[in-house]
Enzyme design. Structure first.
Site, PDB file in Angstrom:
ATOM      1  CE  LYS A  57       4.329 -24.065  30.532  1.00  0.00           C
ATOM      2  NZ  LYS A  57       3.118 -23.772  30.720  1.00  0.00           N
ATOM      3  CG  ASP A  73      11.457 -17.897  30.760  1.00  0.00           C
ATOM      4  OD1 ASP A  73      12.000 -18.326  31.839  1.00  0.00           O
ATOM      5  OD2 ASP A  73      10.655 -16.905  30.740  1.00  0.00           O
ATOM      6  CG  MET A  90       0.210 -18.544  26.566  1.00  0.00           C
ATOM      7  SD  MET A  90       0.792 -18.038  28.246  1.00  0.00           S
ATOM      8  CE  MET A  90      -0.140 -16.189  28.063  1.00  0.00           C
TER       9      MET A  90
END
Length: 258
Positions: free
Chosen positions: A60, A38, A173
């Protein structure tokens, strides 16, 4: 010809500092046939990977997905049956907002053996690197670790419940929902509650902003803090300043006596 034994091992890479990966994780990387990693994985960790293994970036960056989750699931199975041992290298701990469980379920349903190597979660390590304990006698008896944004892209309802408690609250987040988070704590009359926001924690790019519920949004703007970042709310944030003050006093005495 040897028969391929498809296997998935989901591995936690830790919070960013490459020294915080576990020995078991390193040993698994050395045995991998394929590594899917990742964006939050420190690239320095790739030096531990079996030199004959295929490395595939599936993370991402800046809101763009190189692979959708369904494609990652399919890639795990395809590479497992064609090459053997697939290691899914994920930032932090793969079972804390890492979707590791989902990938293991998919692989199991397709007949693959699965295993997990836990990682050091950023929710614990990032505050610790800044001398912020999540629990402290007399200040906090427990802590919440909450995602700031749910699957439906809404603020987690658990934050509302956490704001009513005396526990330390760690939000991952959550930067995009900071105004809503602040509002929830203000409604509970916790305007002066200490807040820390740590960006790129445990790495060389680490930045930190310290304030209160009422001031933290201005501090974020002044210091240009953004994702990836962790929000910590609680009296334990003051521990950092207490440690820094003690260190300053000791250094001052040493300077005067020199």
């Amino acid at each position: 010809m040897m028969m391929v034994q498809p296997k998935l091992t989901v591995v936690g890479a830790g919070p960013g500092d490459p020294d915080l990966i576990t020995l078991k994780a390193i040993n698994v990387l050395k045995e991998a046939d394929v590594v899917l990693y990742d964006a939050l994985v420190n690239s320095e960790l790739l030096r531990y990977v079996n030199p004959n293994a295929e490395q595939i970036f599936v993370g991402k960056r800046r809101g763009c997905y190189r692979y959708q989750q369904e494609q990652i699931n399919e890639l795990i199975v395809e590479r497992g049956y064609s090459k053997g041992h697939v290691v899914r290298l994920k930032g932090g701990d793969p079972f804390i907002f890492g979707r590791g469980a989902e990938e293991m379920e998919y692989a199991t349903a397709k007949g693959m053996d699965v295993a997990v190597v836990p990682g050091i979660s950023s929710s614990l390590a990032v505050p610790a690197y800044q001398n912020i304990p999540l629990t402290k006698r007399g200040s906090s008896e427990s802590f919440w670790v909450i995602t700031g944004t749910t699957k439906q892209h809404k603020l987690s309802e658990d934050i509302r419940l956490a704001a009513k408690s005396n526990a330390t609250v760690v939000i991952l987040m959550g930067m995009g929902k900071l105004s809503q988070i602040v509002e929830l704590f203000q409604k509970e009359e916790k305007n002066e509650l200490p807040v820390a926001i740590i960006q790129n924690g445990t790495t060389k790019k680490e930045k930190i902003g310290i304030g209160t519920v009422d001031t933290i949004e201005n501090i974020v703007e002044e210091q240009q803090l953004s994702n990836p970042a962790i929000i910590i709310l609680g009296e334990v944030v003051n521990h950092r300043n207490e440690i820094l003050q003690v260190q300053r006093n000791i250094n001052s005495k040493l300077t005067k006596s020199a």
